[in-house]
Design an enzyme around this catalytic site. Structure first.
Site, mmCIF file in Angstrom:
data_model
loop_
_atom_site.group_PDB
_atom_site.id
_atom_site.type_symbol
_atom_site.label_atom_id
_atom_site.label_comp_id
_atom_site.label_asym_id
_atom_site.label_seq_id
_atom_site.Cartn_x
_atom_site.Cartn_y
_atom_site.Cartn_z
ATOM 1 N N HIS A 92 0.826 -1.211 0.000
ATOM 2 C CA HIS A 92 0.000 0.000 0.000
ATOM 3 C C HIS A 92 0.861 1.262 0.000
ATOM 4 C CE1 HIS A 92 -4.151 -1.756 1.302
ATOM 5 N NE2 HIS A 92 -3.531 -2.529 0.437
ATOM 6 N N ASP A 93 2.043 1.170 0.583
ATOM 7 C CA ASP A 93 2.943 2.324 0.547
ATOM 8 C C ASP A 93 3.466 2.534 -0.875
ATOM 9 O OD1 ASP A 93 4.556 4.439 1.538
ATOM 10 O OD2 ASP A 93 6.285 3.096 1.516
ATOM 11 N N GLY A 126 4.924 5.598 -4.799
ATOM 12 C CA GLY A 126 6.277 5.076 -4.593
ATOM 13 C C GLY A 126 6.567 4.600 -3.170
ATOM 14 N N ASP A 155 8.011 5.109 -0.271
ATOM 15 C CA ASP A 155 8.627 6.256 0.406
ATOM 16 C C ASP A 155 8.142 6.401 1.840
ATOM 17 O OD1 ASP A 155 6.047 7.029 0.030
ATOM 18 O OD2 ASP A 155 6.473 8.731 -1.275
ATOM 19 N N SER A 206 5.322 6.946 3.010
ATOM 20 C CA SER A 206 4.245 7.928 3.249
ATOM 21 C C SER A 206 3.099 7.256 4.002
ATOM 22 C CB SER A 206 3.738 8.506 1.930
ATOM 23 O OG SER A 206 3.458 7.467 1.022
ATOM 24 N N PRO A 226 -5.979 -1.404 -5.287
ATOM 25 C CA PRO A 226 -7.065 -2.298 -5.708
ATOM 26 C C PRO A 226 -7.948 -2.657 -4.516
ATOM 27 C CG PRO A 226 -5.045 -3.539 -5.370
ATOM 28 C CD PRO A 226 -4.708 -2.096 -5.101
ATOM 29 N N HIS A 250 -1.462 -13.179 -0.845
ATOM 30 C CA HIS A 250 -2.645 -13.619 -0.085
ATOM 31 C C HIS A 250 -2.526 -15.078 0.366
ATOM 32 C CE1 HIS A 250 -5.458 -10.201 -1.748
ATOM 33 N NE2 HIS A 250 -4.441 -9.739 -1.046
ATOM 34 N N ASP A 280 -5.797 -17.812 3.055
ATOM 35 C CA ASP A 280 -5.483 -19.161 2.552
ATOM 36 C C ASP A 280 -5.951 -20.140 3.620
ATOM 37 O OD1 ASP A 280 -4.283 -21.619 2.195
ATOM 38 O OD2 ASP A 280 -2.270 -20.834 1.841
ATOM 39 N N ASP A 287 3.429 -20.155 0.637
ATOM 40 C CA ASP A 287 3.565 -21.268 -0.327
ATOM 41 C C ASP A 287 2.639 -21.009 -1.519
ATOM 42 O OD1 ASP A 287 1.060 -21.668 0.715
ATOM 43 O OD2 ASP A 287 1.552 -23.492 1.817
HETATM 44 C C1 HEM Z 1 -5.779 -7.574 -6.903
HETATM 45 C C2 HEM Z 1 -5.110 -6.866 -6.050
HETATM 46 C C3 HEM Z 1 -5.406 -6.895 -4.573
HETATM 47 C C4 HEM Z 1 -6.593 -6.714 -3.920
HETATM 48 C C5 HEM Z 1 -7.945 -6.422 -4.543
HETATM 49 C C6 HEM Z 1 -6.320 -6.866 -2.518
HETATM 50 C C7 HEM Z 1 -7.265 -6.733 -1.516
HETATM 51 C C8 HEM Z 1 -7.079 -7.090 -0.201
HETATM 52 C C9 HEM Z 1 -8.081 -7.067 0.819
HETATM 53 C C10 HEM Z 1 -9.524 -6.576 0.624
HETATM 54 C C11 HEM Z 1 -7.526 -7.550 1.954
HETATM 55 C C12 HEM Z 1 -8.226 -7.724 3.306
HETATM 56 C C13 HEM Z 1 -7.969 -6.536 4.192
HETATM 57 C C14 HEM Z 1 -8.646 -6.660 5.528
HETATM 58 O O1 HEM Z 1 -9.775 -7.054 5.618
HETATM 59 O O2 HEM Z 1 -7.986 -6.316 6.537
HETATM 60 C C15 HEM Z 1 -6.168 -7.866 1.663
HETATM 61 C C16 HEM Z 1 -5.271 -8.411 2.559
HETATM 62 C C17 HEM Z 1 -3.936 -8.607 2.279
HETATM 63 N N1 HEM Z 1 -3.279 -8.227 1.126
HETATM 64 FE FE1 HEM Z 1 -4.140 -7.727 -0.596
HETATM 65 N N2 HEM Z 1 -5.007 -7.117 -2.332
HETATM 66 C C18 HEM Z 1 -4.393 -7.144 -3.571
HETATM 67 C C19 HEM Z 1 -3.052 -7.306 -3.827
HETATM 68 C C20 HEM Z 1 -2.093 -7.502 -2.862
HETATM 69 C C21 HEM Z 1 -0.677 -7.459 -3.080
HETATM 70 C C22 HEM Z 1 -0.019 -7.172 -4.430
HETATM 71 C C23 HEM Z 1 -0.073 -7.693 -1.884
HETATM 72 C C24 HEM Z 1 1.392 -7.728 -1.534
HETATM 73 C C25 HEM Z 1 2.378 -7.812 -2.374
HETATM 74 C C26 HEM Z 1 -1.136 -7.921 -0.923
HETATM 75 C C27 HEM Z 1 -0.938 -8.283 0.381
HETATM 76 C C28 HEM Z 1 -1.957 -8.550 1.273
HETATM 77 C C29 HEM Z 1 -1.755 -9.193 2.555
HETATM 78 C C30 HEM Z 1 -0.438 -9.766 3.076
HETATM 79 C C31 HEM Z 1 -2.994 -9.219 3.195
HETATM 80 C C32 HEM Z 1 -3.297 -9.745 4.595
HETATM 81 C C33 HEM Z 1 -3.112 -8.619 5.592
HETATM 82 C C34 HEM Z 1 -3.178 -9.041 7.034
HETATM 83 O O3 HEM Z 1 -3.402 -10.185 7.358
HETATM 84 O O4 HEM Z 1 -2.960 -8.154 7.895
HETATM 85 N N3 HEM Z 1 -2.335 -7.746 -1.545
HETATM 86 N N4 HEM Z 1 -5.907 -7.559 0.338
#
Ligand code: HEM
Length: 331
Positions: A66-67, A72, A74, A76, A164, A194, A247, A255
């Site tokens: 998100h940063d 970028g 940075d 923020s 996203p 994820h 997962d 994994d």
């Molecule tokens: C299609 C793109 C993506 C969408 C729509 C998306 C959306 C989301 C949403 C809605 C959550 C749940 C947040 C919550 O309820 O607290 C989440 C969690 C998460 N996202 Fe994504 N995400 C995307 C891409 C990514 C990318 C590229 C990364 C990292 C490189 C990422 C890493 C994570 C992680 C690690 C969690 C779990 C956070 C936690 O357990 O604290 N996501 N994401």
């Protein structure tokens, strides 16, 4: 004949100058002289924090993403709001970020400031933390170059259009990632993050309650999974903290299970499930599900690329003394 050669030489010279000025000055050994214990200090604190709070890895990886995507890498995203200014951290989509990530960065920064004051940037701390935590939970190692500077602004109004969401349609997901230089394959690999962490019920409630006139839940779900989620989230409006693992099989392990889950209707978010139904992304889901090494390679390469996305160098930013505050008070 000498004249065309001169023109050629001039063009070559201008090209080299341009190339030099756009080349990154980041380097792997950036702190070798100025803070030689940097990696050791970081690793000790990261390991302690991850062992005592296993949600830290996922939280930090998400904060890093998100940063970086918002103007970028940075840091923020690490700035705290104050009575006068709201920061990125308090934009709607970021309100659900788990506090462990911010706590971790504060601990690391405090230790580093005691060892080598004013040297290591918060942006480098965040980038290295995300990488080391991925490794700690079983994911691939990748190179993180160092020397990022920290932003002097944190603007919540630009967050929404740069990140996203679970309900963002695939066309928009693809164009968002592409606008930042990431291909469909790289996007699918990055979303493989994820494989760890969790999502709050509100992020997928539309798929499990009153989905359509003919079905209570999204038929793309495995029905047993959907019923389990309905039970888990039954009171989510009263208990908004209720969450499910991203997962379901190996929630704490980095994994390729995330992709195998998608193939079985076990993808939690609409955006996850879309990865396996859309023809532009499905081939990559299938490849990563069949071959963990292929996933790890592509994830590592894509994270390396993400880690240098629009970084600030030299005078474009500061080394913040505190990661949650600018060096100069902004009122
Ligand atoms: C299609 C793109 C993506 C969408 C729509 C998306 C959306 C989301 C949403 C809605 C959550 C749940 C947040 C919550 O309820 O607290 C989440 C969690 C998460 N996202 Fe994504 N995400 C995307 C891409 C990514 C990318 C590229 C990364 C990292 C490189 C990422 C890493 C994570 C992680 C690690 C969690 C779990 C956070 C936690 O357990 O604290 N996501 N994401």
């Amino acid at each position: 004949m000498a004249f065309p050669n001169l023109v050629l030489l001039f063009k070559l010279f201008s090209f080299l100058l341009l190339f030099r000025s756009t080349q990154s000055k980041l380097s792997a050994d950036y702190y070798n002289k100025t803070c030689p214990k940097f990696q050791n200090i970081m690793q000790t604190i990261l390991a302690e924090k991850q062992l005592s709070a296993p949600t830290t890895a996922a939280a930090t990886l998400r904060v890093f993403f998100h940063d970086c995507f918002v103007n970028g890498c940075d840091s923020s995203m690490l700035i705290a709001s104050n009575g006068f200014n709201k920061s990125e951290r308090d934009a709607n989509v970021n309100l659900s970020v788990a506090g462990d990530a911010f706590d971790l960065i504060t601990r690391v920064k405090t230790a580093l400031e005691l060892e080598c004051p004013g040297v290591v940037s918060c942006s480098d701390i965040l980038a290295v933390s995300a990488r080391d935590l991925v490794v700690m939970v079983g994911g691939p190692f990748y190179e993180v170059l160092l020397g990022r500077k920290d932003s002097r602004e944190s603007n919540p109004s630009i967050v929404d259009k740069n990140l996203p969401k679970a309900l963002t349609p695939m066309n928009e997901l693809l164009s968002l990632f592409s606008s930042k230089g990431f291909s469909a394959e790289e996007m699918v690999a990055l979303v493989g993050a994820h494989t760890i962490g969790f999502s709050h019920c509100k992020e997928f409630a539309n798929r499990i309650f009153n989905f359509s006139k003919t079905s209570e839940f999204d038929p793309a779900y495995n029905p047993v999974f959907a019923q389990g989620l309905r039970k888990l989230c039954a009171n989510y409006t009263k208990s908004p903290a209720m969450s499910a693992f991203n997962d379901v099989y190996t929630p704490g392990k980095f994994d390729n299970m995330y992709y195998k889950n998608l193939q079985k209707g076990l993808g939690l978010l609409s955006s996850d499930q879309a990865m396996v139904t859309d023809n532009r992304t499905k081939p990559f889901v299938d490849r990563f599900a069949a071959n963990e090494t292929a996933f790890f390679d592509m994830f590592a390469r894509s994270m390396e690329k993400l880690s240098v996305y629009k970084v600030k160098e030299n005078n474009d930013g500061d080394v913040r003394r505190r990661c949650d505050q600018f060096n100069t008070l902004q009122v």
